[in-house]
Design a protein around this motif. Structure first.
Motif, PDB file in Angstrom:
ATOM      1  N   ASP A 120       0.826  -1.206   0.000  1.00 47.12           N
ATOM      2  CA  ASP A 120       0.000   0.000   0.000  1.00 47.12           C
ATOM      3  C   ASP A 120       0.867   1.267   0.000  1.00 47.12           C
ATOM      4  OD1 ASP A 120      -1.801   2.029   0.276  1.00 47.12           O
ATOM      5  OD2 ASP A 120      -2.266   1.630   2.372  1.00 47.12           O
ATOM      6  N   HIS A 162       7.102   3.044   5.459  1.00 46.67           N
ATOM      7  CA  HIS A 162       7.547   1.772   6.031  1.00 46.67           C
ATOM      8  C   HIS A 162       8.936   1.501   5.501  1.00 46.67           C
ATOM      9  CE1 HIS A 162       3.468   1.063   7.418  1.00 46.67           C
ATOM     10  NE2 HIS A 162       2.998   1.138   6.202  1.00 46.67           N
ATOM     11  N   TRP A 199       6.244  -4.723   3.718  1.00 50.02           N
ATOM     12  CA  TRP A 199       4.807  -4.546   3.963  1.00 50.02           C
ATOM     13  C   TRP A 199       4.103  -5.897   3.871  1.00 50.02           C
ATOM     14  CZ3 TRP A 199      -0.321  -4.443   2.187  1.00 50.02           C
ATOM     15  CH2 TRP A 199      -1.160  -3.488   2.802  1.00 50.02           C
ATOM     16  N   GLN A 200       3.784  -6.427   5.020  1.00 48.06           N
ATOM     17  CA  GLN A 200       2.990  -7.655   5.180  1.00 48.06           C
ATOM     18  C   GLN A 200       3.618  -8.934   4.635  1.00 48.06           C
ATOM     19  OE1 GLN A 200      -1.107  -7.040   3.985  1.00 48.06           O
ATOM     20  NE2 GLN A 200      -1.504  -5.694   5.719  1.00 48.06           N
ATOM     21  N   ASN A 208       6.552  -4.485   8.330  1.00 48.32           N
ATOM     22  CA  ASN A 208       5.266  -3.981   8.805  1.00 48.32           C
ATOM     23  C   ASN A 208       4.147  -4.997   8.571  1.00 48.32           C
ATOM     24  OD1 ASN A 208       3.154  -1.879   9.466  1.00 48.32           O
ATOM     25  ND2 ASN A 208       2.671  -2.205   7.297  1.00 48.32           N
ATOM     26  N   GLU A 209       3.447  -5.325   9.649  1.00 45.27           N
ATOM     27  CA  GLU A 209       2.248  -6.173   9.601  1.00 45.27           C
ATOM     28  C   GLU A 209       2.476  -7.544   8.963  1.00 45.27           C
ATOM     29  OE1 GLU A 209      -0.984  -3.926   7.909  1.00 45.27           O
ATOM     30  OE2 GLU A 209      -1.414  -3.011   9.839  1.00 45.27           O
ATOM     31  N   ASN A 220      -0.585  -2.000  15.491  1.00 37.61           N
ATOM     32  CA  ASN A 220      -1.553  -1.219  14.713  1.00 37.61           C
ATOM     33  C   ASN A 220      -2.952  -1.569  15.186  1.00 37.61           C
ATOM     34  OD1 ASN A 220       0.557  -0.199  13.296  1.00 37.61           O
ATOM     35  ND2 ASN A 220       0.175  -1.357  11.427  1.00 37.61           N
ATOM     36  N   PHE A 229      -6.646  -1.025  14.722  1.00 41.35           N
ATOM     37  CA  PHE A 229      -7.701  -0.488  13.858  1.00 41.35           C
ATOM     38  C   PHE A 229      -9.096  -0.801  14.408  1.00 41.35           C
ATOM     39  CE2 PHE A 229      -4.133  -0.385  10.840  1.00 41.35           C
ATOM     40  CZ  PHE A 229      -4.298   0.902  10.356  1.00 41.35           C
ATOM     41  N   GLU A 278      -0.419   2.671  14.442  1.00 41.06           N
ATOM     42  CA  GLU A 278      -1.365   3.101  13.415  1.00 41.06           C
ATOM     43  C   GLU A 278      -2.769   2.961  13.978  1.00 41.06           C
ATOM     44  OE1 GLU A 278      -1.137   1.334   9.474  1.00 41.06           O
ATOM     45  OE2 GLU A 278       1.018   0.991   9.706  1.00 41.06           O
ATOM     46  N   GLY A 291      -6.829   5.433   9.417  1.00 41.06           N
ATOM     47  CA  GLY A 291      -6.479   5.053   8.053  1.00 41.06           C
ATOM     48  C   GLY A 291      -7.662   4.579   7.226  1.00 41.06           C
ATOM     49  N   HIS A 292      -7.564   3.320   6.774  1.00 39.26           N
ATOM     50  CA  HIS A 292      -8.597   2.781   5.879  1.00 39.26           C
ATOM     51  C   HIS A 292      -9.960   2.641   6.559  1.00 39.26           C
ATOM     52  CE1 HIS A 292      -6.872  -0.649   8.025  1.00 39.26           C
ATOM     53  NE2 HIS A 292      -8.018  -1.270   7.822  1.00 39.26           N
ATOM     54  N   TRP A 347      -2.661   6.912  11.475  1.00 37.71           N
ATOM     55  CA  TRP A 347      -2.466   6.724  10.039  1.00 37.71           C
ATOM     56  C   TRP A 347      -3.350   7.735   9.347  1.00 37.71           C
ATOM     57  CZ3 TRP A 347       1.261   4.142   7.700  1.00 37.71           C
ATOM     58  CH2 TRP A 347       1.215   4.112   6.289  1.00 37.71           C
ATOM     59  N   TYR A 358      -1.639   9.841   0.125  1.00 32.54           N
ATOM     60  CA  TYR A 358      -0.532   9.360  -0.703  1.00 32.54           C
ATOM     61  C   TYR A 358      -1.034   8.540  -1.885  1.00 32.54           C
ATOM     62  CZ  TYR A 358      -1.398   5.296   2.291  1.00 32.54           C
ATOM     63  OH  TYR A 358      -2.010   4.269   2.974  1.00 32.54           O
ATOM     64  N   HIS A 411      -6.092   8.885   3.484  1.00 31.61           N
ATOM     65  CA  HIS A 411      -6.009   8.560   4.910  1.00 31.61           C
ATOM     66  C   HIS A 411      -5.333   9.656   5.715  1.00 31.61           C
ATOM     67  CE1 HIS A 411      -5.942   3.967   3.797  1.00 31.61           C
ATOM     68  NE2 HIS A 411      -7.060   4.559   3.455  1.00 31.61           N
TER      69      HIS A 411
END
Ligand code: GAL
Length: 729
Positions: free
Chosen positions: A136, A324, A349-350, A386-387, A430, A432, A448, A451-452, A491, A496, A511
């Motif tokens: 992302d 990240h 990322w993930q 990350n994640e 994070n 959420f 975080e 965000g989403h 976040w 972006y 976000h």
């Protein structure tokens, strides 16, 4: 002696994989930092910057070598660089976020022309983090950070100088310096080392060292700093930095010298929160991506510094997470200078790739820490992707490596579920849930939220924009209340560009608390209003002051973000009432927003009158905001962040434009074309004309190589032309 020269100028570029036979005429002249393609601010395909390009630089040595080695240092090129000198392959560097160097010496032409070539692969290479799967964010192509040419004696100080301190809270702290002396000569060398602390010589226990031919000698020094006055610690309000100079001597002759800045400060995440210099500090921050509209990641020093300034001074944050990946040295240096804490992490990322991929990731851990461990602003290393899911073997190694390279800082590793394996020092999480969940491990930091869960555009309806802001304020309130939560990093700071899998229809992730141009949404005010009133008063009404924007009409409640103790509200000349912050809903925020209820009736009585809010501190009126009742566009606002740019061919400043009411408030539903003209030795970067949405946007003004005066004029139908002037020096 050493010489380090900025090597950004005079490059040739083609967006093609060009071999050496290709004539220079097929290339364009560019200055670094450089984006491999300029793009609109949205609605482009990420395939547009994914290609192999070629950079070429012809140069004669700017200084005679005199027996020295000559290196080229790249601070960042996305994402894999194959470098040649005079047709000889020097090597490939795989990775877009960490620096790399090549020793040019063996293939250099001492006199006459040299040809340096970089084949830059900017595709999403699955063998290089963060790729292997979609992420992302976008990894725009280009040699997008600075490049230097470095001359050093064959026996010299390597780039790994690490200065750290012990007993920072005592009156007599110790300074330790670890570094390497590299001997690239064919004979054994004896060298003397001297160290200077803010210009004062330091007492060293040992100062003569032997370095075998062709080898590296690590040197570890420890001393009490010669303090002429009481120690000045690095704090957020007084981020004082000391300077260390290391000199290398051959007999009595100085042969190398390196200067570094560092600070005395103790940073600790404990089970009950974060402590800076022994005092508890509630962390309140935002995540930052390094990408910008139009130019991708190729932002010069001034724009990098501006982002840090925006996060500290406009958004009132005390911490930023470089999500990240490791970010620009200019950004980090600015964080040191202004007192903004940083949580820096490795690229990813993930997704975790195979052995080789993990090898690159471990290399990134090392490159990040060796590059950045002298920054007092950095308080935490992120050594997980990350994640990503748990991976005991891999993350045991990243953690061990981080601790070995930097025994002074704690590690974190960002995950999104509460029961992952805790191998780090700080459980970085994070959250959420639109709530603050109880930690399963401490120390605990929220890295975080939001965000989403609630994307919000600058032109979204008032009730959504207000709810977006309230969500940030609510989580910060809850995080502050929780005795085990060190703080919350939302976040994110800025909208972006991203892959279509994550973005809105135009491939932007909306976000940010600010838009992609770094201009505020209401959520930005939730942060700004936490600024200490002694620094400056803040008063921002989260309303467009219309009857019909919210579902069911009205403006109930009217939310005002402010650090004042009281607010008076007027419609026209009529005083409606005096209000206090909403301590009921936000008891833990230092400066709760004001939520004014029951205004429905009032609107009926005073419709279309201007709104005037006056903020009071200690009984004194200190700030006011007015919003026009007529909602009409009154002027075109145009302003550059800086009035002077350097004529280095790369310097840039942001050019902000807005369509505003008679009191200067942007009008969020304005869709209008704004056209620009520029005169003088600079160019405009961005869409021109620009179809404004949300009432605000920005371009960049980019300096050329010539000094002079620049004038920019902006026009839009039915409003007066706006003009700004700048000087290129
Ligand atoms: C997180 C992720 C971020 C960003 C965010 C959007 O899961 O770590 O990079 O994608 O979601 O809310």
């Amino acid at each position: 002696m050493r010489t380090k020269l900025l090597f950004n100028d005079g490059w040739l570029y083609t967006p093609k994989d060009a071999n050496t036979n290709r004539p220079d005429q097929d290339f364009e002249a560019v200055t670094l930092p450089h984006a491999n393609i300029l793009l609109p601010h949205h609605n482009f395909d990420n395939a547009e910057y994914q290609f192999v390009s070629t950079y070429r630089k012809r140069f004669t040595l700017p200084e005679a070598r005199n027996g020295r080695r000559v290196y080229i240092d790249f601070e960042g090129a996305m994402i894999a660089s194959t470098v040649y000198l005079n047709g000889h392959l020097l090597g490939e560097y795989e990775g877009g976020f960490t620096p790399f160097s090549f020793d040019l010496t063996d293939y250099l032409h001492e006199t006459g022309e040299n040809l340096l070539t970089v084949k830059l692969d900017s595709t999403e290479r699955p063998d290089i983090p963060p790729y292997g799967r979609v992420v992302d964010y976008l990894t725009f192509g280009g040699i997008y950070r600075d490049v230097y040419l470095r001359y050093v004696e064959p026996v010299h100080i390597a780039n790994d100088v690490f200065i750290y301190t012990e007993g920072d809270l005592s009156d007599q702290p110790a300074v330790r310096i670890d570094f390497t002396v590299k001997n690239q000569s064919e004979s054994h060398a004896e060298r003397k080392v001297s160290v200077w602390f803010n210009g004062e010589p330091c007492d060293l226990q040992q100062n003569t060292f032997q370095v075998q031919a062709g080898s590296d000698q690590s040197i570890n020094l420890q001393f009490a700093p010669p303090l002429s006055e009481t120690l000045r610690r690095w704090t957020l309000d007084d981020p004082y930095m000391y300077t260390i100079e290391i000199k290398l001597l051959d007999g009595e002759t100085e042969v190398d010298r390196k200067q570094k800045q560092f600070g005395f400060r103790e940073a600790q995440f404990r089970d009950n929160g974060f402590y800076l210099n022994g005092e508890k500090l509630q962390l309140r921050g935002l995540n930052r991506h390094q990408t910008y509209p139009y130019i991708g990641a190729a932002a010069p020093r001034r724009l990098q510094e501006k982002d840090a300034d925006i996060i500290k001074y406009e958004l009132g944050c005390n911490i930023v997470r470089t999500s990240h990946y490791p970010q620009s040295p200019h950004f980090l240096r600015r964080c040191d200078e202004i007192g903004l804490l940083v949580f820096e992490e490795i690229p990813g990322w993930q997704f975790i790739g195979d052995e080789d991929w993990q090898g690159i990731s471990l290399r990134d851990v090392e490159a990040m820490i060796v590059r950045d461990r002298n920054h007092p602003s950095i308080v935490l290393w992120g050594v997980r992707i990350n994640e990503s899911l748990d991976n005991t073997a891999f993350y045991t190694r990243t953690n061990e490596l981080a601790h070995k390279l930097d025994p002074t800082r704690q590690t974190g590793g960002v995950r999104f579920w509460l029961h992952s394996e805790f191998l780090e020092d700080v459980y970085t999480f994070n959250d959420f849930s639109n709530n603050v969940q109880d930690p399963t491990h401490t120390p605990h930091l929220i890295c975080e939220f939001n965000g989403h869960m609630y994307p919000t555009k600058i032109w979204d309806q008032e009730e959504r924009a207000v709810e977006h802001a309230i969500r940030h304020a609510r989580i910060q309130n809850l995080a502050t209340a929780h005795p085990q939560v060190s703080g919350a990093i939302g976040w994110c700071a800025f909208d972006y560009n991203t892959h279509r899998e994550f973005g809105s229809g135009d491939h932007i992730c909306y976000h940010g608390v600010s838009d992609i141009f770094r201009l505020p949404k209401f959520a930005a005010y939730a942060y700004e209003s936490q600024i200490d009133p002694a620094v400056r008063p803040v008063l921002r009404a989260a309303t467009y002051w219309t009857m019909g924007d919210r579902s069911e009409g009205g403006i109930d409640p009217l939310v005002i973000f402010s650090n004042c103790d009281e607010i008076e509200m007027f419609t026209g000349d009529t005083l409606v009432d005096r209000y206090q912050p909403d301590r009921e809903q936000f008891p833990h925020l230092e400066h709760p927003p004001f939520s004014i209820k029951g205004l429905q009736l009032l609107w009926g009585q005073h419709k279309f009158e201007d709104l005037r809010l006056v903020g009071y501190m200690g009984g004194e009126a200190v700030i006011e905001q007015q919003i026009a009742g007529d909602g009409m566009p009154a002027s075109l606002y145009l302003a550059a962040d800086d009035d002077t740019l350097d004529a280095d061919g790369a310097d840039m400043t942001r050019l902000v434009f807005k369509i505003v009411d008679k009191f200067g408030n942007r009008l969020p539903y304005t869709n209008q074309v704004v056209s620009f003209e520029i005169e003088g030795p600079a160019e405009l970067i961005g869409e021109n004309p620009f179809a404004i949405m949300g009432g605000q946007a920005a371009l960049y003004v980019k300096a050329g190589h010539e000094a002079g005066a620049v004038t920019i004029r902006a026009t839009t139908p039915r409003l007066e032309t706006a003009e700004v002037s700048l000087t290129i020096r």
